[in-house]
Design an enzyme around this catalytic site. Structure first.
Site, short mmCIF file in Angstrom:
data_model
loop_
_atom_site.label_atom_id
_atom_site.label_comp_id
_atom_site.label_asym_id
_atom_site.label_seq_id
_atom_site.Cartn_x
_atom_site.Cartn_y
_atom_site.Cartn_z
N ILE A 128 0.83 -1.21 0.00
CA ILE A 128 0.00 0.00 0.00
C ILE A 128 0.86 1.26 0.00
O ILE A 128 1.89 1.31 0.67
CB ILE A 128 -0.97 -0.01 1.22
CG1 ILE A 128 -1.96 1.15 1.15
CG2 ILE A 128 -0.23 0.00 2.55
CD1 ILE A 128 -3.18 0.99 2.07
N ILE A 129 0.46 2.22 -0.80
CA ILE A 129 1.07 3.55 -0.73
C ILE A 129 0.06 4.43 -0.01
O ILE A 129 -1.06 4.61 -0.49
CB ILE A 129 1.35 4.13 -2.14
CG1 ILE A 129 2.23 3.19 -2.98
CG2 ILE A 129 1.98 5.53 -2.03
CD1 ILE A 129 3.65 3.05 -2.57
N ASP A 130 0.44 4.94 1.15
CA ASP A 130 -0.46 5.77 1.94
C ASP A 130 -0.10 7.23 1.65
O ASP A 130 -0.56 7.81 0.68
CB ASP A 130 -0.32 5.39 3.42
CG ASP A 130 -1.44 5.94 4.27
OD1 ASP A 130 -1.83 7.09 4.05
OD2 ASP A 130 -1.93 5.24 5.18
#
Ligand code: HPA
Ligand code: MG
Length: 219
Positions: free
Chosen positions: A137-139
């Protein structure tokens, strides 16, 4: 040059997800989840297509596939399985080696953007190679930006990033990976190796955690 529009499955802020009863959920998590957000089958189908896109763009290069643990392990394994299937069955193929790293933020605070890379081969093996990062995931994108800066020091020929999820969040630094599975609302999601304090990695679907779950597994 104008950037090509990225094709991605965008999950809207209004998405309600699916009732848990419609799918198979481990009994030990029955009270800890609100909804199934992205069913396992959909994750796999989307990953299969990402493998094709990656093959189209990277075919012919030798790549070092770098898995960012622990959250990226399921996506990494499934994506590589699909790439291997394409390698076996198409005219073009990608020779691959694999490596695994973990990232620790220095001050136990992601927002500092300072990270320490743990494990993996000596990163100098990347010199002159094409590296392909696989993330869960890229937050905010801060950690990924910092990792890319760090990898640059080893002069890889090219670095591409595939992330299963990208969060729509006002805290984003504007970083966008090269390959994205799903764009998701600014909610905390778990499952398919994504955790909440190390729990829920043993869950096939990507789900939204319940208040009970948050309380039960609070650090
Ligand atoms: N889930 C799990 N891990 C995360 C998330 C999330 O939504 N955002 C950043 N790390
Ligand atoms: Mg985590």
């Amino acid at each position: 040059m104008v950037d090509a529009v990225q094709i991605v499955i965008s999950i809207s802020d209004e998405e309600q997800g699916y009732d848990l009863d419609l799918f198979c959920i481990p009994k030990h998590y029955a009270a800890d989840l609100e909804k199934v957000y992205i069913p396992h089958g959909l994750i796999l189908d989307r990953t299969e297509r990402l493998a094709r896109e990656i093959m189209k763009e990277m075919g012919g290069h030798h790549i070092v596939a770098l898995c960012v643990l622990k959250g990226g392990y399921k996506f990494f394994a499934d994506l590589l399985d699909y790439i291997k299937a394409l390698n076996r069955n198409s005219d073009r193929s990608i020779p691959m080696t694999v490596d695994f790293i973990r990232l620790k933020s220095y001050c136990n605070d992601q927002s500092t953007g300072e990270i320490k890379v743990i494990g993996g081969d000596d990163l100098s093996t990347l010199t002159g190679k094409v590296s392909m990062e696989k993330r869960d995931i890229i937050d905010t994108g801060k950690t990924m930006k910092t990792l890319l800066q760090l990898l640059k020091q080893y002069n890889p020929k090219m670095v591409k990033v595939a992330s299963l999820l990208v969060k729509r969040t006002p805290r984003s630094v504007g970083y966008r990976p090269d390959f994205v599975g799903f764009e998701v609302p600014d909610k905390f999601v778990v499952g398919y190796a994504l955790d909440y304090n190390e729990y829920f990695r043993d869950l096939n679907h990507i789900c939204v955690i319940s208040e009970t779950g948050k309380e039960k597994y609070k650090a």
